[in-house]
Enzyme design. Structure first.
Site, mmCIF file in Angstrom:
data_model
loop_
_atom_site.group_PDB
_atom_site.id
_atom_site.type_symbol
_atom_site.label_atom_id
_atom_site.label_comp_id
_atom_site.label_asym_id
_atom_site.label_seq_id
_atom_site.Cartn_x
_atom_site.Cartn_y
_atom_site.Cartn_z
ATOM 1 N N GLU A 126 7.984 2.725 14.734
ATOM 2 C CA GLU A 126 8.830 3.185 13.634
ATOM 3 C C GLU A 126 8.804 4.699 13.605
ATOM 4 O OE1 GLU A 126 7.403 1.011 10.137
ATOM 5 O OE2 GLU A 126 9.025 -0.415 10.469
ATOM 6 N N GLU A 139 4.429 -3.974 12.431
ATOM 7 C CA GLU A 139 3.432 -2.928 12.153
ATOM 8 C C GLU A 139 2.284 -3.611 11.425
ATOM 9 O OE1 GLU A 139 3.452 0.082 13.174
ATOM 10 O OE2 GLU A 139 5.529 0.329 13.806
ATOM 11 N N CYS A 197 -3.372 1.316 6.738
ATOM 12 C CA CYS A 197 -3.613 0.761 8.072
ATOM 13 C C CYS A 197 -4.207 1.834 8.977
ATOM 14 C CB CYS A 197 -2.317 0.244 8.655
ATOM 15 S SG CYS A 197 -1.015 1.491 8.594
ATOM 16 N N ASN A 209 0.805 -1.231 0.000
ATOM 17 C CA ASN A 209 0.000 0.000 0.000
ATOM 18 C C ASN A 209 0.836 1.278 0.000
ATOM 19 O OD1 ASN A 209 0.734 -0.429 2.647
ATOM 20 N ND2 ASN A 209 -1.235 0.151 3.515
HETATM 21 P P1 NAD Z 1 0.300 -8.967 3.790
HETATM 22 O O1 NAD Z 1 0.440 -9.322 5.208
HETATM 23 O O2 NAD Z 1 -0.509 -9.833 2.915
HETATM 24 O O3 NAD Z 1 1.738 -8.865 3.102
HETATM 25 C C1 NAD Z 1 2.773 -8.072 3.633
HETATM 26 C C2 NAD Z 1 4.098 -8.622 3.155
HETATM 27 O O4 NAD Z 1 4.282 -9.943 3.676
HETATM 28 C C3 NAD Z 1 4.230 -8.762 1.651
HETATM 29 O O5 NAD Z 1 5.556 -8.475 1.273
HETATM 30 C C4 NAD Z 1 3.911 -10.222 1.426
HETATM 31 O O6 NAD Z 1 4.470 -10.721 0.224
HETATM 32 C C5 NAD Z 1 4.577 -10.838 2.629
HETATM 33 N N1 NAD Z 1 4.053 -12.153 3.003
HETATM 34 C C6 NAD Z 1 2.809 -12.652 2.787
HETATM 35 N N2 NAD Z 1 2.719 -13.900 3.297
HETATM 36 C C7 NAD Z 1 3.918 -14.167 3.861
HETATM 37 C C8 NAD Z 1 4.451 -15.305 4.560
HETATM 38 N N3 NAD Z 1 3.720 -16.395 4.777
HETATM 39 N N4 NAD Z 1 5.702 -15.235 5.000
HETATM 40 C C9 NAD Z 1 6.457 -14.132 4.794
HETATM 41 N N5 NAD Z 1 6.025 -13.048 4.137
HETATM 42 C C10 NAD Z 1 4.761 -13.059 3.676
HETATM 43 O O7 NAD Z 1 -0.229 -7.454 3.785
HETATM 44 P P2 NAD Z 1 -0.586 -6.542 2.530
HETATM 45 O O8 NAD Z 1 -1.868 -7.034 1.953
HETATM 46 O O9 NAD Z 1 0.593 -6.406 1.624
HETATM 47 O O10 NAD Z 1 -0.786 -5.133 3.249
HETATM 48 C C11 NAD Z 1 -1.971 -4.758 3.853
HETATM 49 C C12 NAD Z 1 -1.883 -4.936 5.349
HETATM 50 O O11 NAD Z 1 -0.769 -4.219 5.867
HETATM 51 C C13 NAD Z 1 -3.083 -4.375 6.084
HETATM 52 O O12 NAD Z 1 -3.479 -5.260 7.094
HETATM 53 C C14 NAD Z 1 -2.550 -3.080 6.696
HETATM 54 O O13 NAD Z 1 -3.250 -2.646 7.823
HETATM 55 C C15 NAD Z 1 -1.153 -3.451 6.997
HETATM 56 N N6 NAD Z 1 -0.311 -2.248 7.114
HETATM 57 C C16 NAD Z 1 0.105 -1.886 8.359
HETATM 58 C C17 NAD Z 1 0.880 -0.742 8.521
HETATM 59 C C18 NAD Z 1 1.348 -0.310 9.864
HETATM 60 O O14 NAD Z 1 2.270 0.493 9.942
HETATM 61 N N7 NAD Z 1 0.779 -0.768 10.957
HETATM 62 C C19 NAD Z 1 1.223 0.022 7.399
HETATM 63 C C20 NAD Z 1 0.779 -0.388 6.144
HETATM 64 C C21 NAD Z 1 0.020 -1.548 6.026
#
Ligand code: NAD
Length: 483
Positions: A464, A256, A290, A157
Site C-alpha cells: 500500500e 496487510e 502492526c 488501530n
Molecule cells: P482483526 O483481524 O480482528 O479485524 C480487522 C477487520 O476485520 C475488522 O474490520 C473486523 O471487524 C474484520 N473481521 C473480523 N473477523 C472477520 C471475519 N471473519 N470476516 C470478515 N471480516 C472480519 O484485526 P484488529 O484487531 O482490528 O487489528 C489488529 C490487527 O491488525 C493486528 O494484527 C495488526 O498487526 C494488524 N494491522 C496490520 C497493519 C498492516 O498494515 N500490516 C496495519 C494495522 C493493523
C-alpha cells in the site's frame, strides 16, 4: 459529555450517497475505552445491506471509471484539503472511539489525508507501454484498467489512515469501494463520508457499512461476482480466512497483516537516537500498531545504557484520557486487548523477566495499561512470538551480527525491522539479510504515502502507498496489434 463532538456524526449506513438504517434495524454500541461508557450506537449492516452497497458501487462504476484521470485526481486533492480543514474534529473522534492520545490522532489524520494528496498525483500516472513482439513483429500494447468493485476491510488501530490508504488508490484507479470499518471504531469513517461528498466524490463510489456480522457480510460480498478486489488490513488469522473465501471467486487479494518487529541496537549506535526511535517505534499508538517494535535486541556492550535511558523515558509518559492535555498514553482499545497484554507480561515475568517500570494495571475505569519495560526476557517468553499490541518493551541482549540476524528472522512475520548503527555499510548489509518488507535504518518511523508499505511471509501480500498501491486496484490488459 460527547454531545458537541457527536452532534454532526452520522451513525447509519452510507450506501449510494444516502444514510440508511440496517435492513433489520440492527444496531451495536460503540464504547469509549477511557471511561467504558457507551458513546453511541451504530447501524449494523446485514447481508442484504451489503448487497445493496455492491449494487450502489456497480451503478457508480462506469461513470467513475470513465472520468478523466485528472478529474479523479482533482477530487482526491479536494478531499485532502477538506479532511485537513476538519483535522481537529476528526482527531477528537478518533481519540474518543479508539482511546489514543490526541497528539497521536492529529498525526493520524494528517497521515490519512496524505493518501488523498499522493493518489491525486498518482491518478494521472497510470502508464502503459508499447513494444514489438520479437518474433511475430506484432505490437504489444499494454494498459491498465480499473480492476472492479473493491471490498475494503479495516482495523481499529488507525480508524482513518488504514481506510484512506485503500480508498485513495482505489479511487485514483477508477474503482468504486464498499468499506467495512472495525466495529470498535466505525465513527471516524462515517464522519468522513460527508467530507468526501463535499470534495466531489459521486454517490455510490464510496460506501461504508459498519457491521457486527463481519464474517457473513464480508463473505457475502466476496461471493458476489461483481466484486474483483479485497483489500484487508488486520490480523493474520482473519486475513487467512478472507484469502480462503476470496479463492472461491478468485478475487484479487491485498493483505496487510500482523507483525513482530525486531528493534536491533548495535554497539556503535548513537544511543540517544536509538532511544528516540524506540519511543516512536514502540509507543506510537500505545504500541497498538502492526509496526510496533515487539522485540528489542541490544548489543551487550550498550545494553546497560540503553535500558536505563529507555526506562527513564517510558516512566515519564503521562497516562490518562487521550482527550486531556499533556496525555501521551491513552487506554488500550478494549478489555480483551488489555487482558492479552496482562497475560503476556505475566508469562514473561514467570519465565524470568525483570520489570524495570510499569507492569501493573491501574485501578479505576478505562482499559489502561502503563508504559512498561521488561529486561532479561527469556527466549521462550510468549511475547517474543506474538504481537504484544500494547506499551511493553521487551529487551534481550546479543553478541554478534550473525546471531542477531538469525534471531530477528526467527518469526512467521515479516512486516518491519528496525536497526541502529553508525556504520551504514553494516546497516545495508544487515538490512539485506533481514526478511522483512520494510526496514527502519536509524529511524523509528517508516510509514509514508510515497513508500510501498507491506510485509513478507505471513505479514501479507501486496503493498500500500507509492505507485505499487495504485497497481493493486488495476488489471493489466495486453492487446496484440497489427497495424
Ligand atoms: P482483526 O483481524 O480482528 O479485524 C480487522 C477487520 O476485520 C475488522 O474490520 C473486523 O471487524 C474484520 N473481521 C473480523 N473477523 C472477520 C471475519 N471473519 N470476516 C470478515 N471480516 C472480519 O484485526 P484488529 O484487531 O482490528 O487489528 C489488529 C490487527 O491488525 C493486528 O494484527 C495488526 O498487526 C494488524 N494491522 C496490520 C497493519 C498492516 O498494515 N500490516 C496495519 C494495522 C493493523
Amino acid at each position: 459529555m460527547y454531545e458537541n463532538l457527536l452532534a454532526s456524526v452520522p451513525t447509519d449506513l452510507w450506501i449510494g450517497g444516502k444514510w440508511r438504517k440496517a435492513s433489520d434495524n440492527a444496531r451495536f454500541e460503540v464504547i469509549d475505552p477511557a471511561t467504558e461508557n457507551m458513546i453511541t450506537t451504530v447501524a449494523s449492516a446485514s447481508v442484504e445491506d451489503a448487497k445493496a452497497a455492491v449494487d450502489a458501487a456497480q451503478n457508480a462504476f462506469e461513470d467513475w471509471a470513465g472520468r478523466k484521470p485528472r478529474e479523479r485526481g482533482e477530487i482526491l486533492r479536494k478531499a485532502y484539503e477538506v479532511v485537513m480543514a476538519h483535522n481537529e474534529r476528526l482527531a477528537k473522534l478518533i481519540t474518543l472511539e479508539n482511546g489514543k492520545a490526541l497528539s497521536d490522532s492529529r498525526g493520524e489524520v494528517a497521515y490519512a489525508a496524505e493518501f488523498f494528496r499522493w493518489y491525486a498525483q498518482e491518478a494521472v500516472r497510470n502508464i502503459g507501454e508499447v513494444s514489438r513482439a520479437p518474433s511475430s513483429g506484432a505490437r504489444i500494447f499494454v494498459h491498465h484498467k480499473p480492476a472492479g468493485i473493491a471490498v475494503l476491510v479495516t482495523p481499529w488501530n488507525f480508524p482513518a489512515a488504514m481506510a484512506t490508504r485503500k480508498i485513495g488508490p482505489a479511487l485514483a484507479a477508477g474503482c468504486p469501494v464498499v468499506l467495512k470499518p472495525a466495529s470498535e471504531t466505525p465513527l471516524t469513517m462515517l464522519a468522513l463520508m460527508p467530507l468526501l461528498a463535499e470534495a466531489g466524490v459521486p454517490a455510490g463510489v464510496v460506501n461504508v457499512i459498519p457491521s457486527r456480522r463481519s464474517g457473513a457480510v464480508v463473505g457475502a460480498m466476496l461471493h458476489d461476482p461483481r466484486v474483483r478486489v479485497v483489500s484487508f488490513t488486520g490480523s493474520t488469522e482473519v486475513g487467512r480466512k478472507l484469502l480462503r473465501e476470496a479463492a472461491d471467486n478468485v478475487v484479487k487479494p491485498a493483505m496487510e497483516l500482523g507483525g513482530n518487529a525486531p528493534f536491533i541496537v548495535f554497539d556503535d549506535a548513537d544511543i540517544d537516537a536509538a532511544i528516540e526511535g524506540a519511543m516512536i517505534a514502540k509507543m506510537r499508538n500505545m504500541g497498538e500498531a502492526c509496526t510496533a517494535a515487539n522485540r528489542f535486541y541490544v548489543h551487550e556492550k550498550v545494553h546497560a545504557a540503553f535500558s536505563v535511558k529507555l526506562t527513564e523515558r517510558m516512566a515519564t509518559l503521562k497516562m490518562g484520557n487521550g482527550l486531556d492535555d499533556g496525555v501521551a498514553l491513552g487506554p488500550l482499545v478494549n478489555s480483551e486487548g488489555r487482558d492479552k497484554v496482562v497475560s503476556l507480561v505475566a508469562d514473561a515475568v514467570k519465565k524470568g523477566a525483570k520489570v524495570l517500570t510499569g507492569g501493573r494495571v491501574p485501578e479505576g475505569k478505562g482499559y489502561f495499561y502503563p508504559a512498561t519495560v521488561l529486561d532479561n526476557v527469556s527466549d521462550d517468553a510468549d511475547l517474543l512470538r506474538e504481537e504484544i499490541f500494547g506499551p511493553v518493551a521487551a529487551i534481550q541482549t546479543f553478541k554478534s551480527e550473525d546471531e542477531v540476524i538469525r534471531r530477528a528472522n526467527d518469526t512467521e512475520y515479516g512486516l518491519i525491522a528496525y536497526l541502529y548503527t553508525k556504520d551504514l555499510g553494516r546497516g545495508m548489509r544487515v538490512s539485506e539479510k533481514l526478511d522483512f518488507g520494510m526496514i527502519g535504518l536509524n529511524r523509528g518511523l517508516v510509514s509514508d504515502p510515497a513508500a510501498p508499505f507491506g510485509g513478507t511471509k505471513q505479514s501479507g501480500l501486496g503493498r500500500e502507498g507509492a505507485h505499487e498501491g495504485l497497481m493493486e486496484f488495476l488489471e493489466t490488459q495486453y492487446v496484440s496489434v497489427s497495424w
